[in-house]
Design an enzyme around this catalytic site. Structure first.
Site, PDB file in Angstrom:
ATOM      1  N   THR A 145     -41.805 -91.981 -26.480  1.00  0.00           N
ATOM      2  CA  THR A 145     -42.702 -90.687 -26.951  1.00  0.00           C
ATOM      3  C   THR A 145     -42.147 -90.856 -28.499  1.00  0.00           C
ATOM      4  O   THR A 145     -41.514 -91.530 -29.081  1.00  0.00           O
ATOM      5  CB  THR A 145     -42.185 -89.538 -26.215  1.00  0.00           C
ATOM      6  OG1 THR A 145     -43.058 -88.425 -26.720  1.00  0.00           O
ATOM      7  CG2 THR A 145     -40.801 -89.320 -26.072  1.00  0.00           C
TER       8      THR A 145
ATOM      9  N   LYS B 119     -43.565 -94.290 -30.795  1.00  0.00           N
ATOM     10  CA  LYS B 119     -44.598 -95.060 -30.191  1.00  0.00           C
ATOM     11  C   LYS B 119     -45.139 -96.290 -30.992  1.00  0.00           C
ATOM     12  O   LYS B 119     -45.589 -97.376 -30.578  1.00  0.00           O
ATOM     13  CB  LYS B 119     -45.831 -94.097 -29.928  1.00  0.00           C
ATOM     14  CG  LYS B 119     -45.605 -93.237 -28.688  1.00  0.00           C
ATOM     15  CD  LYS B 119     -46.794 -92.375 -28.628  1.00  0.00           C
ATOM     16  CE  LYS B 119     -46.374 -91.549 -27.115  1.00  0.00           C
ATOM     17  NZ  LYS B 119     -47.519 -90.767 -26.880  1.00  0.00           N
TER      18      LYS B 119
ATOM     19  N   ASP C 103     -51.869 -93.490 -22.345  1.00  0.00           N
ATOM     20  CA  ASP C 103     -52.164 -92.045 -22.638  1.00  0.00           C
ATOM     21  C   ASP C 103     -53.809 -91.934 -22.652  1.00  0.00           C
ATOM     22  O   ASP C 103     -54.413 -90.820 -22.269  1.00  0.00           O
ATOM     23  CB  ASP C 103     -51.750 -91.912 -24.401  1.00  0.00           C
ATOM     24  CG  ASP C 103     -50.638 -91.365 -24.333  1.00  0.00           C
ATOM     25  OD1 ASP C 103     -49.981 -91.072 -23.291  1.00  0.00           O
ATOM     26  OD2 ASP C 103     -49.855 -91.603 -25.492  1.00  0.00           O
TER      27      ASP C 103
ATOM     28  N   GLY D 165     -53.307 -88.042 -35.933  1.00  0.00           N
ATOM     29  CA  GLY D 165     -51.977 -88.648 -36.017  1.00  0.00           C
ATOM     30  C   GLY D 165     -52.163 -89.708 -34.885  1.00  0.00           C
ATOM     31  O   GLY D 165     -53.313 -90.006 -34.484  1.00  0.00           O
ATOM     32  N   GLY D 166     -50.855 -90.010 -34.131  1.00  0.00           N
ATOM     33  CA  GLY D 166     -50.922 -91.320 -33.375  1.00  0.00           C
ATOM     34  C   GLY D 166     -51.829 -90.737 -32.135  1.00  0.00           C
ATOM     35  O   GLY D 166     -52.524 -91.470 -31.406  1.00  0.00           O
TER      36      GLY D 166
ATOM     37  N   ARG E 210     -57.366 -81.878 -41.080  1.00  0.00           N
ATOM     38  CA  ARG E 210     -56.745 -81.025 -42.245  1.00  0.00           C
ATOM     39  C   ARG E 210     -56.634 -81.933 -43.527  1.00  0.00           C
ATOM     40  O   ARG E 210     -57.268 -81.801 -44.560  1.00  0.00           O
ATOM     41  CB  ARG E 210     -55.461 -80.402 -41.969  1.00  0.00           C
ATOM     42  CG  ARG E 210     -55.093 -79.424 -43.110  1.00  0.00           C
ATOM     43  CD  ARG E 210     -53.828 -78.784 -42.466  1.00  0.00           C
ATOM     44  NE  ARG E 210     -52.503 -79.645 -42.307  1.00  0.00           N
ATOM     45  CZ  ARG E 210     -51.487 -79.434 -41.527  1.00  0.00           C
ATOM     46  NH1 ARG E 210     -51.318 -77.952 -41.325  1.00  0.00           N
ATOM     47  NH2 ARG E 210     -50.278 -80.025 -41.456  1.00  0.00           N
ATOM     48  N   THR E 211     -55.996 -83.082 -43.258  1.00  0.00           N
ATOM     49  CA  THR E 211     -55.929 -84.093 -44.550  1.00  0.00           C
ATOM     50  C   THR E 211     -56.978 -85.303 -44.199  1.00  0.00           C
ATOM     51  O   THR E 211     -56.705 -86.023 -43.356  1.00  0.00           O
ATOM     52  CB  THR E 211     -54.588 -84.702 -44.463  1.00  0.00           C
ATOM     53  OG1 THR E 211     -53.459 -83.879 -44.412  1.00  0.00           O
ATOM     54  CG2 THR E 211     -54.230 -85.621 -45.739  1.00  0.00           C
TER      55      THR E 211
ATOM     56  N   ALA F  89     -57.884 -87.698 -45.887  1.00  0.00           N
ATOM     57  CA  ALA F  89     -57.467 -89.283 -45.909  1.00  0.00           C
ATOM     58  C   ALA F  89     -57.188 -89.673 -44.862  1.00  0.00           C
ATOM     59  O   ALA F  89     -57.249 -91.173 -44.519  1.00  0.00           O
ATOM     60  CB  ALA F  89     -56.656 -89.235 -47.178  1.00  0.00           C
TER      61      ALA F  89
ATOM     62  N   GLY G 135     -53.221 -79.864 -21.210  1.00  0.00           N
ATOM     63  CA  GLY G 135     -52.427 -81.154 -21.660  1.00  0.00           C
ATOM     64  C   GLY G 135     -51.562 -81.545 -20.814  1.00  0.00           C
ATOM     65  O   GLY G 135     -51.229 -82.507 -20.659  1.00  0.00           O
TER      66      GLY G 135
END
Ligand code: NAP
Length: 284
Positions: free
Chosen positions: A69, A73, A110, A138-139, A161-162, A164, A248
């Protein structure tokens, strides 16, 4: 718990930093006890900069395998000798198996957890039926996008949000994956069959996501990967709008099933309601 540790006890676990909050030991040990398997599942907390040494030590074969985790990862995949297509697609591993000859094998369950949760809690959900928006880059978002493309999703929209970072994920997965800024979320929600929150917003009461869920079609499924709290502000807003929701915790439980099989060679016992066990711990 009244299990006896013997000379044949199979050891598996989860490695993370921090790892103390993980529900995985509870889930796997509940299954082990219910199935009467001579095994144990423990938490490992290698130093944040020493995961490589941890994996090297495991090449001795003392432990059957570990779930991996945050934040290990990506490095887990890089340490493996062999990796499944699922792990390569996600660019991350949540499962390492340590073979007795020293070989380290990486996998990623996952995506199985994600799609299994969608199909379990949103009856009839078909990942191939239309575009899906993922919030975050993210991952977790990359793993989800890779699994959804593999399951036939015609277009995955990475909304972040970002920008790139969203573009980097879309570039790595190519073809059916496009990037969108969070400020254009309403456009990204047009015609989707599902919206999945793969940001860490909402985690343990941290800042919630400000996105126009009302711009989704009325039938769109809304899923949150965050499970602490189980009913996040994001899911509460979806419920208020009358959208079907997926939590989740269901993903966490379902990614654990193939991991348990890989560690202990058997499917988890179906007669134990492990979600109820995990819910009790979450509520405590
Ligand atoms: P990560 O690599 O740290 O990525 C976090 C993402 O969240 C980034 O894209 C970040 O955007 C975005 N973000 C954070 N706070 C935000 C906010 N207030 N508003 C908008 N965007 C925000 O994390 P990760 O490993 O991908 O994990 C993401 C979440 O999924 C975590 O909560 C994790 O616990 C959960 N998860 C759950 C399961 C499960 O089984 N249920 C499995 C895997 C992961 P920027 O790029 O702009 O910073």
């Amino acid at each position: 718990m009244s299990r006896t540790i013997t000379g044949r006890t199979v050891v598996a676990g989860v490695a993370g930093s921090p790892v103390g909050h993980s529900l995985s030991p509870l889930i796997h040990n509940a299954w082990l006890e219910a199935a009467g398997i001579d095994g144990v599942y423990v938490a490992f907390a290698p130093g944040a900069d020493r995961f490589d040494r941890f994996v090297e030590g495991m090449r001795g074969g003392a432990v059957r395998g570990v779930n991996v985790t945050i934040p290990f990862k990506e490095v887990a995949l890089s340490m493996a000798d062999k990796a499944s297509a699922r792990a390569r697609g996600a660019a991350a591993a949540n499962l390492l198996i340590f073979e007795s000859d020293g070989t380290v094998i990486a996998d990623n369950t996952d995506g199985i957890g994600l799609i299994g949760a969608l199909q379990a809690q949103a009856e009839g959900f078909d990942p191939a039926a239309g575009p899906i928006a993922i919030l975050g880059a993210g991952g977790a978002a990359r793993g989800a996008a890779s699994a959804l493309v593999a399951a036939g999703c015609p277009q995955v929209r990475i909304v972040n949000r970002t920008l790139a970072k969203a573009e980097a994920v879309a570039g790595a997965l190519a073809g059916a994956v496009v990037a969108c800024p969070l400020t254009a979320a309403a456009d990204a929600f047009d015609g989707v069959t599902a919206v999945i929150n793969a940001t860490s917003a909402g985690l343990s009461g941290s800042g919630s996501l400000d996105v126009p869920l009302a711009a989704t079609p009325e039938t769109a499924v809304v899923m949150d990967m965050v499970y602490k709290p189980l009913l996040t502000p994001f899911l509460a807003e979806a419920l208020r709008l009358g959208r079907p929701t997926v939590d989740g915790l269901e993903m966490l439980v379902r990614q654990a099933i193939p991991s348990f099989e890989a560690f202990f060679g058997r499917v988890p016992p179906a007669d134990l309601d492990v979600r109820a066990v995990a819910l009790k711990a979450l509520e405590a």
